[in-house]
Design a protein around this motif. Sequence first.
Motif, PDB file in Angstrom:
ATOM      1  N   THR A 100       0.742  26.230  12.930  1.00  0.00           N
ATOM      2  CA  THR A 100       1.509  27.027  13.874  1.00  0.00           C
ATOM      3  C   THR A 100       1.386  28.465  13.406  1.00  0.00           C
ATOM      4  N   THR A 101       1.029  29.363  14.332  1.00  0.00           N
ATOM      5  CA  THR A 101       0.889  30.777  14.017  1.00  0.00           C
ATOM      6  C   THR A 101       2.026  31.530  14.687  1.00  0.00           C
ATOM      7  N   VAL A 102       2.643  32.421  13.920  1.00  0.00           N
ATOM      8  CA  VAL A 102       3.772  33.218  14.398  1.00  0.00           C
ATOM      9  C   VAL A 102       3.417  34.686  14.191  1.00  0.00           C
ATOM     10  N   GLU A 103       3.818  35.542  15.133  1.00  0.00           N
ATOM     11  CA  GLU A 103       3.565  36.973  15.009  1.00  0.00           C
ATOM     12  C   GLU A 103       4.883  37.740  15.008  1.00  0.00           C
ATOM     13  N   GLY A 104       4.993  38.692  14.092  1.00  0.00           N
ATOM     14  CA  GLY A 104       6.183  39.531  14.042  1.00  0.00           C
ATOM     15  C   GLY A 104       6.224  40.325  12.749  1.00  0.00           C
TER      16      GLY A 104
ATOM     17  N   SER B  54       1.496  25.503   7.929  1.00  0.00           N
ATOM     18  CA  SER B  54       1.555  24.063   8.136  1.00  0.00           C
ATOM     19  C   SER B  54       2.614  23.538   7.190  1.00  0.00           C
ATOM     20  N   VAL B  55       3.540  22.773   7.713  1.00  0.00           N
ATOM     21  CA  VAL B  55       4.612  22.234   6.892  1.00  0.00           C
ATOM     22  C   VAL B  55       4.771  20.752   7.219  1.00  0.00           C
ATOM     23  N   ALA B  56       4.904  19.933   6.177  1.00  0.00           N
ATOM     24  CA  ALA B  56       5.033  18.491   6.377  1.00  0.00           C
ATOM     25  C   ALA B  56       5.843  17.892   5.236  1.00  0.00           C
ATOM     26  N   PRO B  57       6.601  16.848   5.556  1.00  0.00           N
ATOM     27  CA  PRO B  57       7.357  16.175   4.505  1.00  0.00           C
ATOM     28  C   PRO B  57       6.504  15.122   3.813  1.00  0.00           C
ATOM     29  N   SER B  58       6.919  14.751   2.624  1.00  0.00           N
ATOM     30  CA  SER B  58       6.373  13.556   1.981  1.00  0.00           C
ATOM     31  C   SER B  58       7.562  12.804   1.422  1.00  0.00           C
TER      32      SER B  58
ATOM     33  N   ALA C  15      10.504  19.249  14.651  1.00  0.00           N
ATOM     34  CA  ALA C  15      11.699  20.011  14.261  1.00  0.00           C
ATOM     35  C   ALA C  15      11.317  21.422  13.836  1.00  0.00           C
ATOM     36  N   ALA C  16      10.224  21.561  13.105  1.00  0.00           N
ATOM     37  CA  ALA C  16       9.758  22.878  12.669  1.00  0.00           C
ATOM     38  C   ALA C  16       9.296  23.715  13.853  1.00  0.00           C
ATOM     39  N   VAL C  17       8.509  23.121  14.732  1.00  0.00           N
ATOM     40  CA  VAL C  17       7.983  23.861  15.889  1.00  0.00           C
ATOM     41  C   VAL C  17       9.118  24.276  16.821  1.00  0.00           C
TER      42      VAL C  17
ATOM     43  N   VAL D 168       1.825  25.237   3.605  1.00  0.00           N
ATOM     44  CA  VAL D 168       0.607  26.029   3.464  1.00  0.00           C
ATOM     45  C   VAL D 168       0.767  27.268   4.333  1.00  0.00           C
ATOM     46  N   LEU D 169       0.489  28.452   3.765  1.00  0.00           N
ATOM     47  CA  LEU D 169       0.614  29.720   4.484  1.00  0.00           C
ATOM     48  C   LEU D 169      -0.698  30.494   4.452  1.00  0.00           C
ATOM     49  N   LYS D 170      -1.001  31.160   5.555  1.00  0.00           N
ATOM     50  CA  LYS D 170      -2.114  32.111   5.599  1.00  0.00           C
ATOM     51  C   LYS D 170      -1.659  33.271   6.470  1.00  0.00           C
ATOM     52  N   ALA D 171      -1.757  34.489   5.931  1.00  0.00           N
ATOM     53  CA  ALA D 171      -1.240  35.652   6.652  1.00  0.00           C
ATOM     54  C   ALA D 171      -2.307  36.710   6.855  1.00  0.00           C
ATOM     55  N   ASP D 172      -2.216  37.393   7.993  1.00  0.00           N
ATOM     56  CA  ASP D 172      -3.016  38.577   8.286  1.00  0.00           C
ATOM     57  C   ASP D 172      -2.015  39.713   8.433  1.00  0.00           C
ATOM     58  N   ILE D 173      -1.925  40.537   7.405  1.00  0.00           N
ATOM     59  CA  ILE D 173      -0.946  41.629   7.378  1.00  0.00           C
ATOM     60  C   ILE D 173      -1.689  42.916   7.697  1.00  0.00           C
TER      61      ILE D 173
END
Length: 106
Positions: A44-48, A6-10, A25-27, A74-79
């Motif tokens: 937004t979840t990305v796989e690669g 999740s990414v957002a400006p302030s 813009a991010a999506v 904010v990042l959350k990863a499943d490696i």
Amino acid sequence: MLLAFSVAPSGTGRTDGSVHDAVAAAVRIVRESGLPNHTDAMFTTVEGEWDEVMDVVRRATEAVGEYGSRVSLVLKADIRPGHADELTGKVERLEAALHTEKVRLP
């Protein structure tokens, strides 16, 4: 690797607090990457592979940075090496489990 972010400006100067243009813009960067992805109301979840996913997140974060003086990420990863198609596979396994007699809802 699955990575939800999740990414957002302030510091946007907007009084209504809306960040949808920045998030769009991010999506857009994520979708143009060609990597499997999914966007919901929160992440937004990305796989690669690590390098390609992190490059997409970096570019998406930079794009959001154009909309404000600060960026929250904010990042959350499943490696899980050796696994692919987990973006849909995890959900399919969950749905299958919900339809078996072993899972009982309260």
